[in-house]
Design a protein around this motif. Structure first.
Motif, PDB file in Angstrom:
ATOM      1  N   GLY A 111       0.786  -1.228   0.000  1.00 32.41           N
ATOM      2  CA  GLY A 111       0.000   0.000   0.000  1.00 32.41           C
ATOM      3  C   GLY A 111       0.818   1.278   0.000  1.00 32.41           C
ATOM      4  N   ALA A 112       2.146   1.177   0.149  1.00 30.82           N
ATOM      5  CA  ALA A 112       2.987   2.378   0.197  1.00 30.82           C
ATOM      6  C   ALA A 112       2.910   3.142  -1.120  1.00 30.82           C
ATOM      7  CB  ALA A 112       4.431   2.010   0.499  1.00 30.82           C
ATOM      8  N   GLU A 113       2.731   4.464  -1.022  1.00 27.09           N
ATOM      9  CA  GLU A 113       2.706   5.326  -2.197  1.00 27.09           C
ATOM     10  C   GLU A 113       3.926   6.226  -2.277  1.00 27.09           C
ATOM     11  OE1 GLU A 113      -1.091   7.234  -3.041  1.00 27.09           O
ATOM     12  OE2 GLU A 113      -1.993   6.047  -1.427  1.00 27.09           O
ATOM     13  N   PHE A 114       4.724   6.256  -1.190  1.00 25.77           N
ATOM     14  CA  PHE A 114       5.903   7.111  -1.131  1.00 25.77           C
ATOM     15  C   PHE A 114       7.051   6.319  -0.495  1.00 25.77           C
ATOM     16  CE2 PHE A 114       2.120   9.751  -0.520  1.00 25.77           C
ATOM     17  CZ  PHE A 114       2.251  10.648  -1.571  1.00 25.77           C
ATOM     18  N   PHE A 115       8.253   6.843  -0.688  1.00 21.86           N
ATOM     19  CA  PHE A 115       9.420   6.337   0.031  1.00 21.86           C
ATOM     20  C   PHE A 115      10.181   7.541   0.560  1.00 21.86           C
ATOM     21  CE2 PHE A 115      13.864   5.092   0.405  1.00 21.86           C
ATOM     22  CZ  PHE A 115      13.752   3.953   1.186  1.00 21.86           C
ATOM     23  N   LEU A 116      10.520   7.519   1.842  1.00 25.16           N
ATOM     24  CA  LEU A 116      11.267   8.609   2.458  1.00 25.16           C
ATOM     25  C   LEU A 116      12.725   8.216   2.627  1.00 25.16           C
ATOM     26  CD1 LEU A 116       8.886   9.934   5.268  1.00 25.16           C
ATOM     27  CD2 LEU A 116       9.352  10.963   3.050  1.00 25.16           C
ATOM     28  N   ASN A 117      13.598   9.014   2.055  1.00 27.32           N
ATOM     29  CA  ASN A 117      15.040   8.800   2.173  1.00 27.32           C
ATOM     30  C   ASN A 117      15.637   9.942   2.992  1.00 27.32           C
ATOM     31  OD1 ASN A 117      17.896   9.250   0.083  1.00 27.32           O
ATOM     32  ND2 ASN A 117      17.688   7.712   1.655  1.00 27.32           N
ATOM     33  N   PRO A 118      16.139   9.668   4.197  1.00 27.39           N
ATOM     34  CA  PRO A 118      16.658  10.748   5.044  1.00 27.39           C
ATOM     35  C   PRO A 118      17.894  11.414   4.449  1.00 27.39           C
ATOM     36  CG  PRO A 118      16.287   8.739   6.318  1.00 27.39           C
ATOM     37  CD  PRO A 118      16.190   8.356   4.878  1.00 27.39           C
ATOM     38  N   ILE A 119      18.001  12.715   4.645  1.00 27.29           N
ATOM     39  CA  ILE A 119      19.227  13.457   4.367  1.00 27.29           C
ATOM     40  C   ILE A 119      19.978  13.534   5.689  1.00 27.29           C
ATOM     41  CG2 ILE A 119      20.208  15.672   3.647  1.00 27.29           C
ATOM     42  CD1 ILE A 119      17.672  16.066   1.948  1.00 27.29           C
ATOM     43  N   ARG A 120      21.139  12.920   5.736  1.00 27.33           N
ATOM     44  CA  ARG A 120      21.823  12.793   7.017  1.00 27.33           C
ATOM     45  C   ARG A 120      22.196  14.165   7.577  1.00 27.33           C
ATOM     46  NH1 ARG A 120      26.661   8.563   8.399  1.00 27.33           N
ATOM     47  NH2 ARG A 120      25.174   7.188   7.342  1.00 27.33           N
ATOM     48  N   PRO A 121      21.920  14.411   8.861  1.00 29.50           N
ATOM     49  CA  PRO A 121      22.286  15.694   9.476  1.00 29.50           C
ATOM     50  C   PRO A 121      23.786  15.970   9.305  1.00 29.50           C
ATOM     51  CG  PRO A 121      20.842  14.477  10.941  1.00 29.50           C
ATOM     52  CD  PRO A 121      21.170  13.548   9.805  1.00 29.50           C
ATOM     53  N   GLY A 122      24.107  17.205   8.951  1.00 32.97           N
ATOM     54  CA  GLY A 122      25.494  17.587   8.699  1.00 32.97           C
ATOM     55  C   GLY A 122      25.863  17.544   7.232  1.00 32.97           C
ATOM     56  N   SER A 123      25.045  16.882   6.417  1.00 33.05           N
ATOM     57  CA  SER A 123      25.290  16.789   4.979  1.00 33.05           C
ATOM     58  C   SER A 123      24.329  17.700   4.219  1.00 33.05           C
ATOM     59  CB  SER A 123      25.104  15.351   4.490  1.00 33.05           C
ATOM     60  OG  SER A 123      26.015  14.469   5.093  1.00 33.05           O
ATOM     61  N   THR A 124      24.843  18.296   3.150  1.00 33.49           N
ATOM     62  CA  THR A 124      24.015  19.091   2.244  1.00 33.49           C
ATOM     63  C   THR A 124      23.841  18.306   0.956  1.00 33.49           C
ATOM     64  OG1 THR A 124      24.856  21.156   3.168  1.00 33.49           O
ATOM     65  CG2 THR A 124      23.794  21.268   1.017  1.00 33.49           C
ATOM     66  N   ALA A 125      22.596  18.031   0.570  1.00 38.30           N
ATOM     67  CA  ALA A 125      22.312  17.216  -0.613  1.00 38.30           C
ATOM     68  C   ALA A 125      22.104  18.093  -1.843  1.00 38.30           C
ATOM     69  CB  ALA A 125      21.079  16.350  -0.375  1.00 38.30           C
ATOM     70  N   SER A 126      22.556  17.602  -2.988  1.00 37.27           N
ATOM     71  CA  SER A 126      22.333  18.284  -4.266  1.00 37.27           C
ATOM     72  C   SER A 126      22.309  17.228  -5.375  1.00 37.27           C
ATOM     73  CB  SER A 126      23.443  19.310  -4.541  1.00 37.27           C
ATOM     74  OG  SER A 126      24.713  18.673  -4.609  1.00 37.27           O
TER      75      SER A 126
END
Length: 205
Positions: free
Chosen positions: A55-70
């Protein structure tokens, strides 16, 4: 080298606990860290994961604290189709019922929109691309490249920049060389917690 304060270390520890909760229903996890020029403090991440929760419609991928994602990009591995995503805070995700109340409001997550709800007995296979900038995890010290980062999933590979050779590794790993000459170190985390990875390399003459 950048040192973490006790409060920052606590935040990172809590983030790993939250990650364990978030990845319930996630399987087939594998991560490749391609280290870019060390003075940039950047590494490109390719993360394979399978969402199996019915039933999942989404997936959450954490951005690790201290890291900047791009440079984020997500595809469905079975089709190669690009998937829609957005960055949400813990507060936003909790308001939508995706996270437990104990997750801090300020944490950030990549929210991936799946092609459709995961059917019973089915799965959605994802590949998440992103680049992290994190001076505390990846830096130069006395002319040596240092990558120091606890890794939580079972299978991980760290690829050195071209022209660098491995001189130290704090955890057991399998060392090989890619066709383009880059050194790769493969890790299997058989622990119940994070694997403390520390890689040291020097530039070839």
């Amino acid at each position: 080298m950048v040192h973490s304060s006790p409060s920052a270390m606590l935040r990172r520890t809590l983030a790993i606990i939250f990650l364990t909760c978030l990845t319930a229903g996630a399987a087939d996890e594998f991560t490749v860290y391609e280290l870019l020029a060390p003075e940039s403090h950047q590494f490109a991440i390719t993360y394979d994961v399978t969402q199996t929760r019915q039933g999942a419609e989404f997936f959450l991928n954490p951005i690790r604290p201290g890291s900047t994602a791009s440079k984020e990009r997500i595809i469905e591995r079975s089709t190669g189709k690009e998937l829609k995503f957005e960055t949400v805070t813990g507060k936003q995700a909790k308001a939508a019922g995706f996270l437990p109340p104990r997750v801090p409001d300020g944490e950030e997550f990549i929210k991936v929109h799946l092609p459709g709800p995961v059917p019973k007995g089915g799965e959605t296979r994802l590949r998440i691309f992103k680049t992290y900038t994190d001076a505390a995890s990846y830096y130069l010290k006395d002319g040596l490249l240092v990558f120091e980062r606890p890794l939580g999933i079972k299978r991980n590979v760290v690829v050195l920049p071209k022209g660098w050779e491995l001189v130290g590794c704090a955890s057991p790993g399998i060392v090989s060389t890619d066709a383009d000459g880059r050194v790769r170190v493969s890790f299997l985390n058989d622990r119940d917690d994070r694997l403390p990875v520390k890689i040291v390399a020097r530039k070839l003459p």
